[in-house]
Design an enzyme around this catalytic site. Sequence first.
Site, mmCIF file in Angstrom:
data_model
loop_
_atom_site.group_PDB
_atom_site.id
_atom_site.type_symbol
_atom_site.label_atom_id
_atom_site.label_comp_id
_atom_site.label_asym_id
_atom_site.label_seq_id
_atom_site.Cartn_x
_atom_site.Cartn_y
_atom_site.Cartn_z
ATOM 1 N N ASP A 78 41.960 -15.860 -69.092
ATOM 2 C CA ASP A 78 41.019 -14.764 -68.848
ATOM 3 C C ASP A 78 39.878 -14.671 -69.871
ATOM 4 O OD1 ASP A 78 39.954 -12.409 -67.674
ATOM 5 O OD2 ASP A 78 41.013 -11.206 -69.162
ATOM 6 N N CYS B 259 39.624 -16.709 -45.231
ATOM 7 C CA CYS B 259 39.083 -15.379 -44.889
ATOM 8 C C CYS B 259 38.654 -15.297 -43.430
ATOM 9 C CB CYS B 259 37.891 -15.040 -45.782
ATOM 10 S SG CYS B 259 38.368 -14.576 -47.455
ATOM 11 N N CYS C 264 37.091 -12.078 -41.332
ATOM 12 C CA CYS C 264 37.481 -10.803 -41.954
ATOM 13 C C CYS C 264 36.436 -10.343 -42.977
ATOM 14 C CB CYS C 264 38.839 -10.991 -42.644
ATOM 15 S SG CYS C 264 39.375 -9.562 -43.564
ATOM 16 N N CYS D 151 31.222 -2.452 -60.056
ATOM 17 C CA CYS D 151 32.635 -2.560 -59.690
ATOM 18 C C CYS D 151 33.446 -1.517 -60.458
ATOM 19 C CB CYS D 151 33.112 -3.971 -60.028
ATOM 20 S SG CYS D 151 34.874 -4.197 -59.798
ATOM 21 N N CYS E 122 40.156 -3.697 -53.172
ATOM 22 C CA CYS E 122 39.772 -4.933 -52.472
ATOM 23 C C CYS E 122 40.960 -5.881 -52.317
ATOM 24 C CB CYS E 122 38.585 -5.614 -53.147
ATOM 25 S SG CYS E 122 38.907 -6.151 -54.821
#
Length: 380
Positions: free
Chosen positions: A134, A188, A191, A214, A243
């Site tokens: 990360d 996806c 969608c 966000c 989400c």
Amino acid sequence: MANEQLKEKIIDYAHQIGIDKIGFTAADPFSEMKARLKMQQADNYQSGFEKGSNAERTEPKLHVSDAESIIAIAVAYPSRMKARPVNKKGERRGNFCRASWGMDYHTVLNDKLNQLNRFIENLVPGFRSRIMVDTGELSDRAVAERAGIGFSGKNCAIITPEFGSYVYLGEMITNVPFTSDVPVDDGCGDCTKCLDACPTGALVAPGRLNAKNCIAFLTQTKDFLPDEYRDKLGNQLYGFDTCQLVCPKNKGVDFHLHDAFEPEPDKVKPELLPLLSISNREFKETFGHMAGSWRGKKPLQRNAILALAHYREERAVEELDRLMRTDPRPVIRGTAAFAIGKIGRRDSYRLIQQARLSETDEAVIAEMEKGLAFELVYQN
Ligand code: SF4
């Protein structure tokens, strides 16, 4: 040892130490990402938490000079709590996102990657590597996508066929030329549920996030929360899951494979009022092991104040008044003033006016004005 045999041994060992999925890719530059980064920067869509130059973020060889491959890992986390906090009547609680449940995943994944590193070191003379989880320069998602961990969803999360998007990601750049795995096909289709559900429009296009809008990012900022997001925050203290929650690929997905990621109900949905007066020591003892504490207590307290405003919790006014008058941090004083106004208790506006007489900080005074303006809103 032949590389294929070595790869098999590494995969076996990885599973033994609780790595749920592992993939391999060449340490080639992430060339297509460079253009994307430039676009994100030009549009001012980055969060500011990113590390390194565009070259460092896309060229593995800048981190391990003789890099040949990258090993990507995924570790699954749960999506549902086994137990809920026991609510007393009228108690208000905040919410940490799932990626902050249990022990900070940076620690857990770094430990696993370090174990894996030692294992490979013992098998490969001259082994060199660099681990990232990360906070490294490379994009965990770009690596995971290319190494066959999952496809990149329109919600910008990596979606694995096995664990949905409820996975933590990390990687190890190595100087061993492992054969690459095959990327997972995009799933996806037509969608658009995540784009439709995003309350701030932060998903500006499929796979394109304006991080500055966000809610997950906004919960981590330390300044006043911009007005337009205050209602949208609800009772969220850290991160945001919408989400992922609306994603059909996550339907029914809930893996409890690691004790370290089991949430403690009272910590991931803590009572809001006690958070306002928590000492630094208590904060560290209670929340210090969680990923959601990395920015310290101020953003969480600011968010807790906004959550109490969201609930219009009249029982919070005394504590908010204390903060408005005495807290040394202008963001906390000002947000408390705004919240007192929004709660709109009978004495709210008198309290703000009184505190305003001795307030000298311009930004806090502006928040007091916003708080006072609610009186008119509620009268009409
Ligand atoms: Fe893709 Fe739909 Fe999931 Fe969004 S909600 S990531 S569009 S599958």
